[in-house]
Design a protein around this motif. Structure first.
Motif, PDB file in Angstrom:
ATOM      1  N   UNK A   1       5.179  -0.922   5.563  1.00 52.91           N
ATOM      2  CA  UNK A   1       4.967   0.052   4.661  1.00 52.91           C
ATOM      3  C   UNK A   1       5.368   1.173   4.519  1.00 52.91           C
ATOM      4  N   UNK A   2       5.880   1.797   5.746  1.00 50.72           N
ATOM      5  CA  UNK A   2       6.603   3.093   5.419  1.00 50.72           C
ATOM      6  C   UNK A   2       8.062   2.920   5.029  1.00 50.72           C
ATOM      7  N   UNK A   3       8.450   1.658   5.406  1.00 50.48           N
ATOM      8  CA  UNK A   3       9.873   1.490   4.802  1.00 50.48           C
ATOM      9  C   UNK A   3       9.941   1.383   3.265  1.00 50.48           C
TER      10      UNK A   3
ATOM     11  N   UNK B   1       0.758  -0.964   0.030  1.00 50.81           N
ATOM     12  CA  UNK B   1      -0.130   0.063  -0.037  1.00 50.81           C
ATOM     13  C   UNK B   1       0.923   1.255  -0.066  1.00 50.81           C
ATOM     14  N   UNK B   2       1.886   1.144   0.514  1.00 52.09           N
ATOM     15  CA  UNK B   2       2.871   2.235   0.604  1.00 52.09           C
ATOM     16  C   UNK B   2       3.687   2.416  -0.715  1.00 52.09           C
ATOM     17  N   UNK B   3       3.856   1.373  -1.656  1.00 50.11           N
ATOM     18  CA  UNK B   3       4.182   1.394  -2.962  1.00 50.11           C
ATOM     19  C   UNK B   3       3.809   0.414  -3.868  1.00 50.11           C
ATOM     20  N   UNK B   4       2.903   0.693  -4.821  1.00 49.24           N
ATOM     21  CA  UNK B   4       2.122  -0.434  -5.371  1.00 49.24           C
ATOM     22  C   UNK B   4       2.813  -1.143  -6.429  1.00 49.24           C
ATOM     23  N   UNK B   5       3.920  -0.512  -6.946  1.00 46.06           N
ATOM     24  CA  UNK B   5       4.662  -1.203  -8.074  1.00 46.06           C
ATOM     25  C   UNK B   5       6.094  -1.932  -7.530  1.00 46.06           C
TER      26      UNK B   5
END
Length: 628
Positions: free
Chosen positions: A537-539, A484-488
């Motif tokens: 998720x933040x990392x 969710x923090x980076x979809x790709x």
């Protein structure tokens, strides 16, 4: 090139150019401020214009269906007058004359088959009318729901804090469905009814204008009754939809706090609250039904009066030989078919009133403008250095209750900052202002020397990582929660982020690994596991600035150890704000900002603030006395 650098490139002789640049920028900002997102009517009109061919075909089918309805009584008249009674066939009925000459049995068979053919035509046109209008209606609901969903995401956090989630769900789900039902069923049904009424009245006028005039006398009171009923029902329907939104909000609230309700054995109390909300909906629903029933009752009396007048004066004309029994029979058949739709209009009007109330609610929501918007040509950045300045920043959620008052501080790139203060002192508000979830009413906030209002919001937020005190977990797989923090993100990147957050330890032990489904709000995970997924998720986002709402305060000692180890590695080289609740490892922070009643009353390192013997030293001493 940044704006400040661009302006510096202009020398003193380019003063007019500077002024022109500022004027153009202000004009653009005004234009963007007045720019509206597609409103309800615009969305509906645009959708209908895209499917105008289908709508035209549906209307054509409706007209043909009505024509078949008008033809339906004629075979019965022909059988009654020219076969049973043996009346002479008029000269303009030459085809009928040729059929009757072949014998009564043949002619009766032909006319009976014509009844079946008319019924088949009615069924054929009704099928396409219903199918096309339902299809267009479903597409309209789909488009409206997408627009509403996108619009809700654009609206500022202050709007969502004021709104009830259940009422918003009712608008997106329930009110849009009402519109679909109205368009695919009620709207065209109403049009069909009016077309049928007009067509049948024209035929009745052709058959006997005196009887048609008597029937016409009943129209003014019927129209007045329908219009007044529509207005009253619409007003009640709007209130009913609001009450239904309250019921949905109550259910949504209960489902999110079920553990608390059961732990405190408050099921009876919550049932009572829900019953009160449901009673209000019931009250409005009954009122609408009463209005509809009252309208139907009065309409029955008026239409019965019209029928009595037609039968009485029609029978007199038959007695005098001015009207044939077949003509009276077909006139009464048309009258019955004309009054049939009229009797259905109160209920139809009730449905349309509810839909129009829903349409107004949707329109009101779409017309709400976000309180925070991007300026013209906002700055897009791939990386931020992390130099942050708060300069006399003031903010209030409620105008009469300021949360921050003239807050000022400076942060150098890569520094670790602790935000300290009692509950309600403004720590979380500073984090929200950095993310531009809210806009400061006074003062300015600079990141890398640029006012954050000049950055593109989405772009700015992508460069800031957020780890909350209680991680928000989606009811999906662990993989989707992390990405969710980076979809790709690739599988390798996902695993690396999980490893840095020490989440891989428990993820690899799960039967499905990263594809394991977690319950809603992460119900199948422990508090420490949820926090580690939130940290992963933040990392994976690789932010330039990190905001931590002390994620170790609500977890066990082992989880806290894992999370602290992860954060120490993750924070290196990043500007990091930590909202501190427990005064542990305070020596590790480069700067501590102390807040009290919305003001930063002290800034400094741990040693400096203890030596100053001020408010921070008092908070530190009180907390450590409690732990002794």
């Amino acid at each position: 090139m940044r704006e400040a650098e661009f302006l510096k490139t202009l020398d003193e002789q380019d003063y007019i150019a500077k002024i022109s640049y500022k004027m153009l920028q202000e004009l653009w900002n005004k234009k963007m401020k007045n720019k509206r997102h597609p409103l309800f009517k615009e969305i509906v009109v645009e959708h209908f214009s895209e499917v105008k061919g289908e709508i035209f075909f549906a209307i054509l089918c409706m007209v043909c269906f009505t024509g078949a309805e008008l033809l339906a009584p004629w075979p019965i008249k022909l059988i009654f007058d020219y076969i049973l009674l043996g009346k002479p066939v008029p000269e303009n009925f030459a085809l009928l004359e040729s059929i009757i000459q072949k014998g009564p049995l043949f002619s009766l068979g032909v006319l009976s088959i014509s009844i079946l053919l008319i019924a088949a035509l009615r069924g054929f046109f009704a099928y396409f009318q219903i199918f096309i209008t339902s299809k267009v209606g479903f597409h309209l609901v789909h488009i409206l729901r997408i627009e509403l969903f996108a619009h809700l995401q654009r609206l500022s956090l202050s709007f969502h804090n004021r709104s009830k989630s259940g009422e918003l769900i009712t608008k997106v789900s329930g009110d849009t469905k009402l519109l679909k039902d109205t368009f695919s069923e009620s709207a065209l049904t109403l049009s069909s009814h009016f077309l049928k009424i007009i067509g049948m009245f024209v035929v009745m006028l052709f058959l006997n204008w005196q009887l048609a005039f008597l029937v016409l006398l009943t129209f003014p009171p019927l129209i007045y009754l329908l219009v007044s009923s529509y207005q009253r029902i619409k007003k009640r329907a709007k209130k009913q939809r609001k009450e239904e939104g309250n019921v949905a909000s109550r259910i949504n609230e209960l489902l999110t706090m079920i553990p608390l309700v059961q732990s405190y054995a408050r099921e009876g109390y919550e049932l009572g609250r829900f019953e009160e909300d449901s009673k209000e909906t019931l009250k409005e629903s009954i009122h609408i039904v009463r209005l509809t029933a009252r309208t139907t009752r009065v309409m029955e009396v008026i239409t019965a009066l019209g029928t009595v007048l037609a039968i009485f004066f029609g029978a007199l004309q038959v007695k005098k030989g001015l009207l044939s029994p077949g003509d009276l029979l077909i006139f009464m058949a048309y009258l019955k078919q004309m009054y049939g739709p009229l009797r259905k209009l109160p209920r139809l009007s009730s449905k349309i009133s509810k839909a129009m109330a829903g349409a107004e609610r949707i329109s009101d929501l779409l017309e709400m403008e976000p309180e925070i918007s991007d300026q013209a040509n906002p700055i897009r950045v791939k990386e931020l250095h992390g130099a942050i300045v708060f300069r006399d920043v003031s903010f209030a959620y409620d105008k009469n209750k300021p949360v921050l008052k003239n807050v000022s501080f400076e942060v150098s790139p890569g520094q670790r900052i602790a935000l300290v203060g009692a509950s309600g002192s403004g720590k979380s508000t500073i984090a929200k202002l950095l993310l531009r979830l809210y806009e400061a009413q006074n003062g300015e906030i600079l990141i890398d020397g640029i006012n954050i209002k000049k950055y593109k919001r989405k772009n700015l937020r992508r460069r800031i990582g957020l780890v909350l005190q209680e991680a928000i977990i989606l009811g999906t797989t662990i993989r989707e929660n992390i990405t969710y923090g980076r979809i790709d993100a690739t599988q390798a990147v996902i695993e690396e982020a999980a490893r840095k957050a020490h989440a891989d330890v428990f993820i690899n032990e799960l039967p499905e690994g990263y594809d394991t489904l977690v319950g809603e709000q992460g119900a199948t995970l422990s508090g420490g596991q949820r926090q580690r997924i939130g940290l992963a998720r933040a990392i994976i986002r690789r932010p330039s600035i990190l905001i931590l709402d002390e994620p170790t305060s609500a977890v066990d000692a082992e989880s806290a150890r894992f999370i602290q180890s992860s954060m120490r590695n993750f924070q290196k080289g990043k500007t990091c704000f930590v909202i501190v609740h427990q005064f542990d490892e305070m020596e590790s922070y480069d700067q501590i900002i102390v807040l009290k009643n919305g003001q930063n009353i002290e800034n400094g390192t741990h040693k400096e603030l203890l030596a100053g013997k001020g408010y921070y030293a008092e908070l530190f001493r009180c907390q450590h006395l409690k732990t002794i």
